[in-house]
Scaffold this motif. Structure first.
Motif, PDB file in Angstrom:
ATOM      1  N   ALA A  10       0.800  -1.272   0.018  1.00 62.32           N
ATOM      2  CA  ALA A  10       0.090  -0.160  -0.053  1.00 62.32           C
ATOM      3  C   ALA A  10       0.719   1.328  -0.050  1.00 62.32           C
ATOM      4  N   HIS A  11       2.023   1.362   0.874  1.00 61.11           N
ATOM      5  CA  HIS A  11       2.897   2.426   0.832  1.00 61.11           C
ATOM      6  C   HIS A  11       3.486   2.922  -0.396  1.00 61.11           C
ATOM      7  N   ALA A  12       3.951   1.958  -1.148  1.00 60.57           N
ATOM      8  CA  ALA A  12       4.562   2.129  -2.569  1.00 60.57           C
ATOM      9  C   ALA A  12       3.342   2.541  -3.608  1.00 60.57           C
ATOM     10  N   ALA A  13       2.158   1.793  -3.614  1.00 62.78           N
ATOM     11  CA  ALA A  13       1.384   2.113  -4.298  1.00 62.78           C
ATOM     12  C   ALA A  13       0.674   3.629  -4.219  1.00 62.78           C
ATOM     13  N   LEU A  14       0.749   4.082  -2.802  1.00 67.48           N
ATOM     14  CA  LEU A  14       0.462   5.422  -2.354  1.00 67.48           C
ATOM     15  C   LEU A  14       1.351   6.478  -3.009  1.00 67.48           C
ATOM     16  N   ALA A  15       2.552   6.051  -2.735  1.00 62.07           N
ATOM     17  CA  ALA A  15       3.768   7.012  -3.567  1.00 62.07           C
ATOM     18  C   ALA A  15       3.322   7.171  -4.946  1.00 62.07           C
ATOM     19  N   ALA A  16       3.149   6.009  -5.592  1.00 61.22           N
ATOM     20  CA  ALA A  16       2.966   6.023  -7.036  1.00 61.22           C
ATOM     21  C   ALA A  16       2.010   7.000  -7.575  1.00 61.22           C
ATOM     22  N   ALA A  17       0.812   6.725  -6.741  1.00 68.97           N
ATOM     23  CA  ALA A  17      -0.362   7.478  -6.993  1.00 68.97           C
ATOM     24  C   ALA A  17      -0.051   8.956  -6.906  1.00 68.97           C
ATOM     25  N   PHE A  18       0.620   9.418  -5.709  1.00 63.85           N
ATOM     26  CA  PHE A  18       0.953  10.790  -5.407  1.00 63.85           C
ATOM     27  C   PHE A  18       1.646  11.257  -6.670  1.00 63.85           C
ATOM     28  N   ASN A  19       2.629  10.639  -6.995  1.00 57.82           N
ATOM     29  CA  ASN A  19       3.602  11.137  -7.988  1.00 57.82           C
ATOM     30  C   ASN A  19       2.932  11.179  -9.499  1.00 57.82           C
TER      31      ASN A  19
END
Length: 126
Positions: A10-19
């Protein structure tokens, strides 16, 4: 956007989404009936408030990185501890330690229900 199929992603997916800087992509990572704490002491809930908070974070120039310190899962819920930052080149715009509660959806993907972006800071007073 594909939601994570494992809580620990989830953390990696959230960072990718924010970027992506795409509000809808980021909003898809959250259960907006939950809570987001975009700044210490200011929790918000509901779709409109979530969107306001996300737009404010997306307005910060730079790239978001999120390191998963741990992710503990029991059944369809998980709690994660993160260390995250937004940097623009060598300049750190914001850096914090967060705590996130995630819930598995009926389709097997995970969404964040509570995102306390500063929840693991040592000087935080509840």
């Amino acid at each position: 956007m594909n939601l994570p199929r494992r809580a620990e992603d989830a953390h990696a997916a959230l960072a990718a989404a924010f970027n992506t800087k795409d509000v809808l992509t980021v909003m898809n990572m959250y259960d907006v009936t939950g809570i987001i704490v975009p700044e210490p002491g200011k929790p918000v809930s509901g779709k409109e408030k979530f969107e306001e908070a996300i737009k404010a974070i997306l307005a910060i120039e730079g790239k978001m990185e999120i390191k998963t310190v741990y992710c503990l899962q029991s059944g369809n819920v998980a709690v994660g501890r993160s260390e995250w930052n937004i940097t623009d080149g060598s300049e750190v715009k914001i850096s914090a330690k967060g705590i996130e509660l995630m819930k598995q959806q009926a389709d097997g993907t995970w969404k964040i229900v509570i995102d306390h972006a500063f929840g693991a800071e040592k000087d935080l007073v509840a």
